[in-house]
Structures are given as structure tokens and as C-alpha cells.
Design a protein around this motif. Sequence first.
Motif, PDB file in Angstrom:
ATOM      1  N   ILE A  51       0.775  -1.380   0.037  1.00 30.70           N
ATOM      2  CA  ILE A  51      -0.046  -0.124  -0.073  1.00 30.70           C
ATOM      3  C   ILE A  51       0.928   1.213  -0.098  1.00 30.70           C
ATOM      4  N   ALA A  52       0.572   2.146  -0.725  1.00 30.23           N
ATOM      5  CA  ALA A  52       1.047   3.703  -0.784  1.00 30.23           C
ATOM      6  C   ALA A  52       0.037   4.420  -0.389  1.00 30.23           C
ATOM      7  N   PHE A  53       0.346   5.709   0.447  1.00 34.29           N
ATOM      8  CA  PHE A  53      -0.489   6.635   0.817  1.00 34.29           C
ATOM      9  C   PHE A  53       0.183   7.942   1.360  1.00 34.29           C
ATOM     10  N   GLY A  54      -0.478   8.717   1.540  1.00 32.52           N
ATOM     11  CA  GLY A  54      -0.291  10.089   1.883  1.00 32.52           C
ATOM     12  C   GLY A  54      -1.002  10.583   3.068  1.00 32.52           C
ATOM     13  N   HIS A  55      -0.808  11.848   3.276  1.00 29.90           N
ATOM     14  CA  HIS A  55      -1.671  12.452   4.537  1.00 29.90           C
ATOM     15  C   HIS A  55      -1.117  12.334   5.719  1.00 29.90           C
ATOM     16  N   LEU A  56      -0.649  11.251   6.316  1.00 29.89           N
ATOM     17  CA  LEU A  56      -0.143  11.532   7.624  1.00 29.89           C
ATOM     18  C   LEU A  56       0.974  12.379   7.794  1.00 29.89           C
ATOM     19  N   HIS A  57       0.850  13.306   8.763  1.00 29.34           N
ATOM     20  CA  HIS A  57       1.599  14.471   8.734  1.00 29.34           C
ATOM     21  C   HIS A  57       3.135  14.276   9.235  1.00 29.34           C
ATOM     22  N   ILE A  75       4.183   2.139   2.159  1.00 32.92           N
ATOM     23  CA  ILE A  75       4.731   3.612   2.114  1.00 32.92           C
ATOM     24  C   ILE A  75       3.941   4.776   2.256  1.00 32.92           C
ATOM     25  N   GLY A  76       4.407   5.401   3.333  1.00 33.75           N
ATOM     26  CA  GLY A  76       4.043   6.644   3.533  1.00 33.75           C
ATOM     27  C   GLY A  76       4.572   7.450   3.312  1.00 33.75           C
ATOM     28  N   VAL A  77       4.157   8.562   2.151  1.00 38.04           N
ATOM     29  CA  VAL A  77       4.815   9.880   1.631  1.00 38.04           C
ATOM     30  C   VAL A  77       4.898  10.992   2.455  1.00 38.04           C
ATOM     31  N   GLY A  78       4.105  11.133   3.740  1.00 39.40           N
ATOM     32  CA  GLY A  78       4.007  12.447   4.270  1.00 39.40           C
ATOM     33  C   GLY A  78       2.747  13.064   3.868  1.00 39.40           C
ATOM     34  N   CYS A  79       3.279  14.334   3.790  1.00 40.85           N
ATOM     35  CA  CYS A  79       1.790  15.257   3.615  1.00 40.85           C
ATOM     36  C   CYS A  79       2.355  16.524   2.589  1.00 40.85           C
ATOM     37  N   GLY A  80       1.453  17.361   2.231  1.00 38.91           N
ATOM     38  CA  GLY A  80       1.768  18.409   1.333  1.00 38.91           C
ATOM     39  C   GLY A  80       1.381  19.641   1.980  1.00 38.91           C
ATOM     40  N   ALA A  85       1.433  27.658   7.860  1.00 33.51           N
ATOM     41  CA  ALA A  85       0.563  28.146   7.404  1.00 33.51           C
ATOM     42  C   ALA A  85      -0.545  28.327   8.558  1.00 33.51           C
ATOM     43  N   ARG A  86      -1.500  29.368   8.496  1.00 35.28           N
ATOM     44  CA  ARG A  86      -2.522  29.596   9.518  1.00 35.28           C
ATOM     45  C   ARG A  86      -3.396  28.411  10.024  1.00 35.28           C
ATOM     46  N   ALA A  87      -3.410  27.561   8.817  1.00 36.35           N
ATOM     47  CA  ALA A  87      -4.617  26.435   8.998  1.00 36.35           C
ATOM     48  C   ALA A  87      -3.787  25.292   9.722  1.00 36.35           C
ATOM     49  N   MET A  88      -2.468  25.305   9.823  1.00 37.21           N
ATOM     50  CA  MET A  88      -1.513  24.193  10.578  1.00 37.21           C
ATOM     51  C   MET A  88      -1.041  24.759  11.881  1.00 37.21           C
ATOM     52  N   ALA A  89      -1.779  26.009  12.297  1.00 42.41           N
ATOM     53  CA  ALA A  89      -1.391  26.547  13.621  1.00 42.41           C
ATOM     54  C   ALA A  89      -1.648  25.548  14.896  1.00 42.41           C
ATOM     55  N   TYR A  90      -2.379  24.499  14.675  1.00 38.04           N
ATOM     56  CA  TYR A  90      -2.978  23.975  15.767  1.00 38.04           C
ATOM     57  C   TYR A  90      -1.921  22.898  15.955  1.00 38.04           C
ATOM     58  N   GLY A  91      -0.839  22.597  15.274  1.00 37.61           N
ATOM     59  CA  GLY A  91       0.123  21.646  15.662  1.00 37.61           C
ATOM     60  C   GLY A  91       1.521  22.361  15.977  1.00 37.61           C
ATOM     61  N   LYS A  92       1.486  23.776  16.392  1.00 42.77           N
ATOM     62  CA  LYS A  92       2.675  24.399  16.674  1.00 42.77           C
ATOM     63  C   LYS A  92       3.393  23.780  17.933  1.00 42.77           C
ATOM     64  N   ASP A  93       2.859  23.273  18.693  1.00 45.45           N
ATOM     65  CA  ASP A  93       3.311  22.527  19.822  1.00 45.45           C
ATOM     66  C   ASP A  93       3.448  21.148  19.789  1.00 45.45           C
ATOM     67  N   PHE A  94       3.129  20.520  18.684  1.00 46.39           N
ATOM     68  CA  PHE A  94       3.492  19.059  18.403  1.00 46.39           C
ATOM     69  C   PHE A  94       4.791  18.835  18.302  1.00 46.39           C
ATOM     70  N   GLU A  95       5.374  17.722  18.812  1.00 45.99           N
ATOM     71  CA  GLU A  95       6.852  17.545  18.737  1.00 45.99           C
ATOM     72  C   GLU A  95       6.900  16.833  17.396  1.00 45.99           C
ATOM     73  N   ASP A  96       6.012  16.190  16.775  1.00 45.79           N
ATOM     74  CA  ASP A  96       6.317  15.891  15.543  1.00 45.79           C
ATOM     75  C   ASP A  96       5.764  16.701  14.422  1.00 45.79           C
ATOM     76  N   LYS A  97       6.624  17.264  13.478  1.00 42.27           N
ATOM     77  CA  LYS A  97       6.127  18.231  12.348  1.00 42.27           C
ATOM     78  C   LYS A  97       5.853  17.480  11.170  1.00 42.27           C
ATOM     79  N   PRO A  98       5.342  18.200  10.214  1.00 41.59           N
ATOM     80  CA  PRO A  98       5.036  17.582   8.882  1.00 41.59           C
ATOM     81  C   PRO A  98       6.026  17.091   8.180  1.00 41.59           C
ATOM     82  N   ILE A  99       6.028  15.990   7.563  1.00 46.00           N
ATOM     83  CA  ILE A  99       7.132  15.701   6.468  1.00 46.00           C
ATOM     84  C   ILE A  99       6.565  15.558   5.144  1.00 46.00           C
ATOM     85  N   ILE A 100       7.439  16.283   4.346  1.00 48.49           N
ATOM     86  CA  ILE A 100       6.945  16.375   3.030  1.00 48.49           C
ATOM     87  C   ILE A 100       7.745  15.729   2.020  1.00 48.49           C
TER      88      ILE A 100
END
Length: 130
Positions: A51-57, A75-80, A85-100
Amino acid sequence: AWIKSYQEVYRTPKWTWHFEIEIDGVLYRHKPGVSGAGAARKACVKHRQSIAFGHLHGYAGVEYSVNSRDAIFGIGVGCGVDRRARAMAYGKDFEDKPIIGCGTIEDGVHAVFHPMNLGARYPRTRKAVA
């Protein structure tokens, strides 16, 4: 009648859009149906096929599962997303950051994850100390 098509929104040619499709025995889908660390392995075992997928940050990469009947990968390819961005502000304090990144799959049996080089916009991978 008021909702635009993907073709209109993204200004693409007349493509056929798929949210899930199988090619060469590999299931391609937007979301894996699992989450967290090890999602690639969990997804391939859950579906008992590659399986190949995206979306997981916060997680990306390739994991294989082999038993006496077959060898499969996830295979997970991260996200885009742009984590600034303002829409991602909810994750500013998360330890794991988005992978592109993106992935390549050869003949449905070999998968490679390629993280995107974002230069100075994001922290670089630290080199191991010998």
C-alpha cells in the motif's frame, strides 16, 4: 450544482480522479486507515497487500512485512502542508512536524521514500556523531 469539480479547482486536464486504485498489486489511497509511528507497516498488514498513501503529517517511510506466503510493503509519503500556514497553527506545539516527500515504486515490489529538501525553511537532518 454549486460545487466545483477537481478539474475546475486545480485547473487540470480531463483526468479521471481516483481516491483509491490498485496498480501492479499495490493499493494507492489518500489515507491509510491507520495512524502514528509504524503506520506503513500497520497499513500493509491490515490490507495484506502493498500500500502507498499520503496524508499522515508526522511520519513517512517504507516498511516491509514478510510471511511464508508473501512479501509486502507499506509506504507513507508524508503530506503536502506548510506547517507555518495559519490552517496548521494547531500543530505548533506538537513534537512531530509535517514531513513532505514523495515515493517511487518499481514493478510493485520495491518502494523508496524521498524526503523533500526544503532548504533553510525547515531544520536539516543532523549528522550522526562518530
